[in-house]
Scaffold this active site. Structure first.
Site, PDB file in Angstrom:
ATOM      1  N   TYR A 103       0.839  -1.198   0.000  1.00  0.00           N
ATOM      2  CA  TYR A 103       0.000   0.000   0.000  1.00  0.00           C
ATOM      3  C   TYR A 103       0.881   1.258   0.000  1.00  0.00           C
ATOM      4  O   TYR A 103       1.561   1.549   0.991  1.00  0.00           O
ATOM      5  CB  TYR A 103      -0.929   0.024   1.205  1.00  0.00           C
ATOM      6  CG  TYR A 103      -1.953  -1.093   1.267  1.00  0.00           C
ATOM      7  CD1 TYR A 103      -2.308  -1.815   0.138  1.00  0.00           C
ATOM      8  CD2 TYR A 103      -2.575  -1.408   2.473  1.00  0.00           C
ATOM      9  CE1 TYR A 103      -3.249  -2.833   0.203  1.00  0.00           C
ATOM     10  CE2 TYR A 103      -3.518  -2.431   2.549  1.00  0.00           C
ATOM     11  CZ  TYR A 103      -3.843  -3.140   1.414  1.00  0.00           C
ATOM     12  OH  TYR A 103      -4.776  -4.161   1.495  1.00  0.00           O
ATOM     13  N   SER A 122     -13.199  -4.625   2.100  1.00  0.00           N
ATOM     14  CA  SER A 122     -14.144  -3.907   1.228  1.00  0.00           C
ATOM     15  C   SER A 122     -15.601  -4.213   1.559  1.00  0.00           C
ATOM     16  O   SER A 122     -16.414  -4.467   0.654  1.00  0.00           O
ATOM     17  CB  SER A 122     -13.862  -4.215  -0.251  1.00  0.00           C
ATOM     18  OG  SER A 122     -12.591  -3.717  -0.625  1.00  0.00           O
ATOM     19  N   PRO A 123     -16.006  -4.192   2.853  1.00  0.00           N
ATOM     20  CA  PRO A 123     -17.405  -4.457   3.197  1.00  0.00           C
ATOM     21  C   PRO A 123     -18.361  -3.386   2.679  1.00  0.00           C
ATOM     22  O   PRO A 123     -19.551  -3.644   2.521  1.00  0.00           O
ATOM     23  CB  PRO A 123     -17.384  -4.496   4.729  1.00  0.00           C
ATOM     24  CG  PRO A 123     -16.246  -3.611   5.110  1.00  0.00           C
ATOM     25  CD  PRO A 123     -15.199  -3.867   4.055  1.00  0.00           C
TER      26      PRO A 123
END
Length: 332
Positions: A63, A214-215
């Site tokens: 990231y 990524s909910p």
């Protein structure tokens, strides 16, 4: 603030049901960026999450090509030891410093894994990583058996407390489990992207924790998106070309709108409902929820203790069927 917790598999780590996701705070200028990001705002967001009761952070070496871990380390340095959250990170994506925009390669050669864990420890400023995860299945010719053995060895050596897999399927989980227990799985999972239900069931049956990512489907299920906002995203924001934000955008926005009655009944945001929906599935220990600014945390923190009713879940399942959003089972 005290939030409900659940044990991550058999690790002994009691996690809040929501954790801070540090993908976006890696900043811009790389292949999977979310566009430019202010580091001071990122640090403030992490500190606000911890002050709000969140007790774990999930990041990855890739990231921001190391930058997210550095920012997390900066935030941790100002938090007293007794209040520090658990820190999770991931390995297995190797980048080219000479070409930051090139897509990282999936490499799990044991010597590189050992090099990378030391680099992550240094950037994070910690003596041990609480959960070390394989980001994606290797594509460099290293077998799953070989790279999972080195992960298990790192756990035995005490470099890391627990080890997990991200983006691996049931067949791969079964292979790894024969070598050493899989402490956790990190799959993508939301009301739009539901294919990981099979893997979650495996986790539930095998004492493996699951932290889903990524909910809120990268912001789609928050109610903040329109076609105009997608078009206005920074040029280096990966979402501009993602299928859920382009080809599938209309049906996804229709599903988001259908969550509004549920949110109103509970007095929470659409994003909180979306996250709570993932937490309702057996096998899910917690959900990774991203934030780039402190106030965004206030929008989803209620998901931690939000218990959706059977009626809520049926209503959402009917909305998924009606709108045609995503694929996979529609109800726990």
């Amino acid at each position: 603030m005290s939030l409900t917790t659940a044990e991550l598999g058999t690790t002994g780590m009691e996690l809040t049901r929501v954790g801070f996701g540090a993908w976006a705070i890696g900043g811009g200028g790389w292949a999977a960026s979310w566009g430019p990001q202010d580091d001071d705002e990122s640090v403030a967001a992490i500190r606000h999450a911890v002050a709000s009761g969140v007790n774990w952070i999930d990041t990855a070496a890739v990231y921001g090509l190391g930058h997210s871990e550095e920012v997390v380390g900066r935030a941790l340095a100002a938090i007293p030891d007794g209040e520090r959250p658990y820190v999770f990170t991931k390995c297995g994506l190797v980048w080219d410093d000479a070409d930051r925009t090139a897509r990282p390669r999936r490499v799990m050669e044991p010597a590189i894994v050992r090099r990378d864990v030391e680099a992550s420890l240094r950037r994070l400023g910690v003596e041990r990583i609480d959960l070390y995860q394989v980001h994606w299945p290797a594509e460099d010719g290293t077998s799953l058996e070989e790279y999972w053995q080195v992960m298990v060895d790192l756990r035995t050596e005490g470099k890391v407390r627990a080890v997990g897999l991200s983006n691996h399927d049931v067949d791969q989980l079964q292979v790894a489990e024969k070598i050493g227990h899989v402490d956790s799985l990190q799959p993508p999972f939301s009301a739009i992207k539901r294919a990981a239900a099979r893997e979650l069931a495996w986790c539930h049956e095998n004492g493996t924790g699951a932290i889903v990512y990524s909910p809120m489907q990268s912001g789609l299920l928050t109610g903040a998106f329109t076609a105009e906002r997608v078009a206005a995203l920074p040029a280096d924001d990966w979402r501009r070309s993602g299928p859920e934000f382009t080809t599938n955008l209309d049906r996804n926005l229709a599903l988001t709108a259908a969550l509004e009655p549920v949110a109103q009944r509970h007095g929470v945001s659409l994003g909180a409902v979306a996250v709570a929906w993932t937490l309702a599935w057996p096998g899910v220990t917690g959900a990774i929820v991203g934030a780039r600014r402190p106030e965004q945390i206030d929008g989803w923190i209620a998901a931690n203790d939000l218990m959706l009713t059977a009626e809520d879940l049926t209503e959402i399942a009917e909305a998924i069927a009606r709108t045609g959003a995503g694929e996979g089972p529609t109800q726990p």
